[in-house]
Write a protein that holds these residues in place. Sequence first.
Motif, PDB file in Angstrom:
ATOM      1  N   LYS A 225      40.045  23.125  12.095  1.00 51.03           N
ATOM      2  CA  LYS A 225      38.996  22.103  12.129  1.00 51.03           C
ATOM      3  C   LYS A 225      39.579  20.722  12.404  1.00 51.03           C
ATOM      4  O   LYS A 225      39.006  19.928  13.151  1.00 51.03           O
ATOM      5  CB  LYS A 225      38.230  22.112  10.807  1.00 51.03           C
ATOM      6  CG  LYS A 225      37.370  23.352  10.616  1.00 51.03           C
ATOM      7  CD  LYS A 225      36.655  23.359   9.270  1.00 51.03           C
ATOM      8  CE  LYS A 225      35.815  24.615   9.109  1.00 51.03           C
ATOM      9  NZ  LYS A 225      35.150  24.667   7.774  1.00 51.03           N
ATOM     10  N   VAL A 226      40.727  20.427  11.804  1.00 55.31           N
ATOM     11  CA  VAL A 226      41.393  19.152  12.075  1.00 55.31           C
ATOM     12  C   VAL A 226      41.755  19.060  13.554  1.00 55.31           C
ATOM     13  O   VAL A 226      41.543  18.022  14.203  1.00 55.31           O
ATOM     14  CB  VAL A 226      42.650  18.998  11.195  1.00 55.31           C
ATOM     15  CG1 VAL A 226      43.487  17.801  11.649  1.00 55.31           C
ATOM     16  CG2 VAL A 226      42.259  18.828   9.730  1.00 55.31           C
ATOM     17  N   HIS A 227      42.291  20.145  14.090  1.00 56.01           N
ATOM     18  CA  HIS A 227      42.668  20.157  15.504  1.00 56.01           C
ATOM     19  C   HIS A 227      41.455  19.934  16.398  1.00 56.01           C
ATOM     20  O   HIS A 227      41.517  19.190  17.395  1.00 56.01           O
ATOM     21  CB  HIS A 227      43.345  21.483  15.849  1.00 56.01           C
ATOM     22  CG  HIS A 227      43.979  21.504  17.208  1.00 56.01           C
ATOM     23  ND1 HIS A 227      43.319  21.952  18.337  1.00 56.01           N
ATOM     24  CD2 HIS A 227      45.210  21.115  17.629  1.00 56.01           C
ATOM     25  CE1 HIS A 227      44.113  21.862  19.380  1.00 56.01           C
ATOM     26  NE2 HIS A 227      45.264  21.354  18.981  1.00 56.01           N
ATOM     27  N   GLN A 228      40.333  20.542  16.065  1.00 53.18           N
ATOM     28  CA  GLN A 228      39.114  20.372  16.854  1.00 53.18           C
ATOM     29  C   GLN A 228      38.632  18.928  16.825  1.00 53.18           C
ATOM     30  O   GLN A 228      38.233  18.375  17.857  1.00 53.18           O
ATOM     31  CB  GLN A 228      38.016  21.305  16.330  1.00 53.18           C
ATOM     32  CG  GLN A 228      38.260  22.775  16.630  1.00 53.18           C
ATOM     33  CD  GLN A 228      37.216  23.685  16.002  1.00 53.18           C
ATOM     34  OE1 GLN A 228      36.574  23.327  15.012  1.00 53.18           O
ATOM     35  NE2 GLN A 228      37.042  24.864  16.565  1.00 53.18           N
ATOM     36  N   TYR A 233      36.791  18.351  20.346  1.00 52.90           N
ATOM     37  CA  TYR A 233      36.346  19.645  20.862  1.00 52.90           C
ATOM     38  C   TYR A 233      34.847  19.806  20.606  1.00 52.90           C
ATOM     39  O   TYR A 233      34.361  19.500  19.511  1.00 52.90           O
ATOM     40  CB  TYR A 233      37.132  20.752  20.167  1.00 52.90           C
ATOM     41  CG  TYR A 233      36.954  22.129  20.750  1.00 52.90           C
ATOM     42  CD1 TYR A 233      37.531  22.471  21.967  1.00 52.90           C
ATOM     43  CD2 TYR A 233      36.235  23.102  20.066  1.00 52.90           C
ATOM     44  CE1 TYR A 233      37.394  23.747  22.486  1.00 52.90           C
ATOM     45  CE2 TYR A 233      36.095  24.382  20.577  1.00 52.90           C
ATOM     46  CZ  TYR A 233      36.669  24.695  21.791  1.00 52.90           C
ATOM     47  OH  TYR A 233      36.526  25.961  22.297  1.00 52.90           O
ATOM     48  N   PRO A 234      34.071  20.276  21.576  1.00 48.06           N
ATOM     49  CA  PRO A 234      32.614  20.260  21.449  1.00 48.06           C
ATOM     50  C   PRO A 234      32.006  21.355  20.581  1.00 48.06           C
ATOM     51  O   PRO A 234      30.831  21.297  20.243  1.00 48.06           O
ATOM     52  CB  PRO A 234      32.144  20.424  22.893  1.00 48.06           C
ATOM     53  CG  PRO A 234      33.234  21.205  23.564  1.00 48.06           C
ATOM     54  CD  PRO A 234      34.500  20.716  22.922  1.00 48.06           C
ATOM     55  N   LEU A 235      32.784  22.361  20.217  1.00 51.57           N
ATOM     56  CA  LEU A 235      32.241  23.478  19.448  1.00 51.57           C
ATOM     57  C   LEU A 235      32.987  23.561  18.118  1.00 51.57           C
ATOM     58  O   LEU A 235      34.117  24.045  18.064  1.00 51.57           O
ATOM     59  CB  LEU A 235      32.397  24.780  20.233  1.00 51.57           C
ATOM     60  CG  LEU A 235      31.680  26.024  19.716  1.00 51.57           C
ATOM     61  CD1 LEU A 235      30.185  25.789  19.582  1.00 51.57           C
ATOM     62  CD2 LEU A 235      31.939  27.210  20.649  1.00 51.57           C
ATOM     63  N   TYR A 241      38.617  30.512  17.911  1.00 47.70           N
ATOM     64  CA  TYR A 241      39.120  29.254  18.477  1.00 47.70           C
ATOM     65  C   TYR A 241      40.563  29.476  18.905  1.00 47.70           C
ATOM     66  O   TYR A 241      41.420  29.829  18.088  1.00 47.70           O
ATOM     67  CB  TYR A 241      39.034  28.143  17.426  1.00 47.70           C
ATOM     68  CG  TYR A 241      39.546  26.793  17.885  1.00 47.70           C
ATOM     69  CD1 TYR A 241      39.056  26.198  19.041  1.00 47.70           C
ATOM     70  CD2 TYR A 241      40.515  26.118  17.150  1.00 47.70           C
ATOM     71  CE1 TYR A 241      39.511  24.948  19.446  1.00 47.70           C
ATOM     72  CE2 TYR A 241      40.976  24.869  17.536  1.00 47.70           C
ATOM     73  CZ  TYR A 241      40.470  24.290  18.691  1.00 47.70           C
ATOM     74  OH  TYR A 241      40.923  23.048  19.099  1.00 47.70           O
ATOM     75  N   ALA A 242      40.854  29.293  20.182  1.00 48.15           N
ATOM     76  CA  ALA A 242      42.174  29.575  20.733  1.00 48.15           C
ATOM     77  C   ALA A 242      42.878  28.280  21.117  1.00 48.15           C
ATOM     78  O   ALA A 242      42.279  27.387  21.722  1.00 48.15           O
ATOM     79  CB  ALA A 242      42.058  30.489  21.946  1.00 48.15           C
ATOM     80  N   VAL A 243      44.160  28.191  20.764  1.00 48.51           N
ATOM     81  CA  VAL A 243      44.948  26.982  20.976  1.00 48.51           C
ATOM     82  C   VAL A 243      46.344  27.381  21.459  1.00 48.51           C
ATOM     83  O   VAL A 243      46.871  28.418  21.043  1.00 48.51           O
ATOM     84  CB  VAL A 243      45.090  26.180  19.659  1.00 48.51           C
ATOM     85  CG1 VAL A 243      45.810  24.863  19.905  1.00 48.51           C
ATOM     86  CG2 VAL A 243      43.750  25.939  19.017  1.00 48.51           C
ATOM     87  N   LYS A 244      46.934  26.561  22.305  1.00 47.26           N
ATOM     88  CA  LYS A 244      48.329  26.783  22.669  1.00 47.26           C
ATOM     89  C   LYS A 244      49.197  26.624  21.420  1.00 47.26           C
ATOM     90  O   LYS A 244      49.001  25.703  20.623  1.00 47.26           O
ATOM     91  CB  LYS A 244      48.779  25.773  23.725  1.00 47.26           C
ATOM     92  CG  LYS A 244      48.168  25.988  25.101  1.00 47.26           C
ATOM     93  CD  LYS A 244      48.713  24.948  26.075  1.00 47.26           C
ATOM     94  CE  LYS A 244      48.130  25.144  27.472  1.00 47.26           C
ATOM     95  NZ  LYS A 244      48.632  24.116  28.420  1.00 47.26           N
ATOM     96  N   ALA A 245      50.162  27.508  21.273  1.00 50.20           N
ATOM     97  CA  ALA A 245      51.024  27.448  20.096  1.00 50.20           C
ATOM     98  C   ALA A 245      51.755  26.113  20.022  1.00 50.20           C
ATOM     99  O   ALA A 245      51.945  25.557  18.934  1.00 50.20           O
ATOM    100  CB  ALA A 245      52.021  28.603  20.118  1.00 50.20           C
ATOM    101  N   ASP A 403      34.119  34.983  22.574  1.00 46.74           N
ATOM    102  CA  ASP A 403      34.988  33.812  22.478  1.00 46.74           C
ATOM    103  C   ASP A 403      34.190  32.555  22.817  1.00 46.74           C
ATOM    104  O   ASP A 403      32.994  32.615  23.126  1.00 46.74           O
ATOM    105  CB  ASP A 403      36.213  33.971  23.386  1.00 46.74           C
ATOM    106  CG  ASP A 403      35.857  34.166  24.857  1.00 46.74           C
ATOM    107  OD1 ASP A 403      34.696  33.931  25.247  1.00 46.74           O
ATOM    108  OD2 ASP A 403      36.754  34.571  25.632  1.00 46.74           O
ATOM    109  N   HIS A 404      34.833  31.416  22.777  1.00 50.35           N
ATOM    110  CA  HIS A 404      34.119  30.155  22.994  1.00 50.35           C
ATOM    111  C   HIS A 404      33.606  29.995  24.426  1.00 50.35           C
ATOM    112  O   HIS A 404      32.488  29.511  24.616  1.00 50.35           O
ATOM    113  CB  HIS A 404      35.001  28.985  22.571  1.00 50.35           C
ATOM    114  CG  HIS A 404      35.159  28.896  21.073  1.00 50.35           C
ATOM    115  ND1 HIS A 404      35.558  27.753  20.425  1.00 50.35           N
ATOM    116  CD2 HIS A 404      34.951  29.811  20.091  1.00 50.35           C
ATOM    117  CE1 HIS A 404      35.589  27.965  19.116  1.00 50.35           C
ATOM    118  NE2 HIS A 404      35.247  29.210  18.901  1.00 50.35           N
TER     119      HIS A 404
END
Length: 512
Positions: A225-228, A233-235, A241-245, A403-404
Amino acid sequence: MNQYWGVDADPTAQGRLKGARPVAVLDIGSNSVRLVVYERHARSLTPLYNEKTACALGRGLAQTGKIAYENIDRALTAIQRFALVSKLMRAGTTHILATSAVREASNSKAFVDAVEEIMGAKVTVLSGAEEAHFAALGAISGMPGFVGVVGDLGGGSLELSSIAGGTDSTGETHELGVIRLQDDSDVSPSKAQAIAKQRLKKSKLMDGQGGSFCAIGGTWRSLAKVHQVLRDYPLHMVQHYAVKASDMLKLCEDIVAATAASKPYTGSEHVSSGRRDLVPYGAAVLIEVLKAGKFDAVVFSALGVREGYLYGLLDDEERAVDPLMQTAEQMSVLRSRSPAHAEDLIDFTAELLTTLGITETAEETRLRKVACYLADIGWRGHPDYRGEQAVDMVAYGSATGVDHPGRAFLAEVLAVRYMGLKQKSMSQALLALSGPAMSARARLLGAAFRVAYPMSAAMPGVLPRVGFFVDKGILKLNLPADLAFLDGEHLRGRLDQLAGVVGIKLTDVVAG
């Protein structure tokens, strides 16, 4: 008190699935105790009620070997309320799962006995291997195609499993829960990171193989959630929720560094007060997991041990059901004017794509069918707002198995279906998640819906009798003679819009 659950009349609303018997799961963790009551035990789980209480049963356990009695009292008070909720909601079965703190504490038997007496059901104390197994099944239940390593971070322990081909293997448990690390490190995330690095050396899964890492657990959800928030991030949804490592590694390192400097980490104001101080320890563990595994991507799952346990009780046929499709079919039953019309719409759009020479992948076919089931869920809303309401139910709903980018695709289909091709009220950042190619396909599908509904009025029987064909560059809609009266300015306008989406300039309606 008996008046609440002694009523003979069925209190179930008509908006619930007929004949569905609720199932409850009480999850007794090291940090919190949570009750979730689901509408029914099925492949796709819909929560009717979800509440947690922070009880910190694992606090001080590593030092004393016991659960603090004040924390036991806090947990039992919450569980008394949860017992009432379970009875009020007429749960057919209540499953009680206890994890790290309960299995390790020397004084847990009296606590377990008290829980069983309050709830009227047996407590299942999961071993570390079982906890890892059910966490992996939880990830599989929400993301059937996931391949990689799953980590479930709790208050007392970290469970790791490997997933491939829809099954898990190599379950591990490590003493890396956030409460345990907070205690073991003397409240120092930097020391906690060093501890995590050392303890992960025992793992057979952290072999630098790369791939995807699936993060489960409330503290890691807070990190997501912090990263979003920080990337706008709109969703705001953690599931899938997928993110680059590398991006997540940077965020975690910043959080640990800020805490070490006695400064609030960026985004901390968006974390609940009960989780805020634990997030740096979750960040410390994730740093060492990502480094040891050399993972390429992190995907977050909101589904874990609770959902995995219920998934594990299903037979093979039920496990094979597509959770997204089941959710869409249920929404059609509960919210559309005629569920049978969705089946007509599936065939109608398939024929259109064939006529236009447009092929589909298996996933594109799946999402088109789901969109057809969802196409009429907004009809009860006010005409000026039903589009936004329908999109919200899809984009921000509790469906799993998507997925998103898939959510964004379905949202745009419904945006066009209700608001037209020129609608501007929807979040363009949200719609952009699907990508240009899927966005174009969504607009085509939405435009096709806008042709279908004026003819069928959302009722079955009409669409199977009409069809498309292309003749000399003209998109033509063929109506049977007895439905020739459907030809009119409104229908032709919708047909022109559809043709414009696919680059055809001329349209016609043919009767006979």
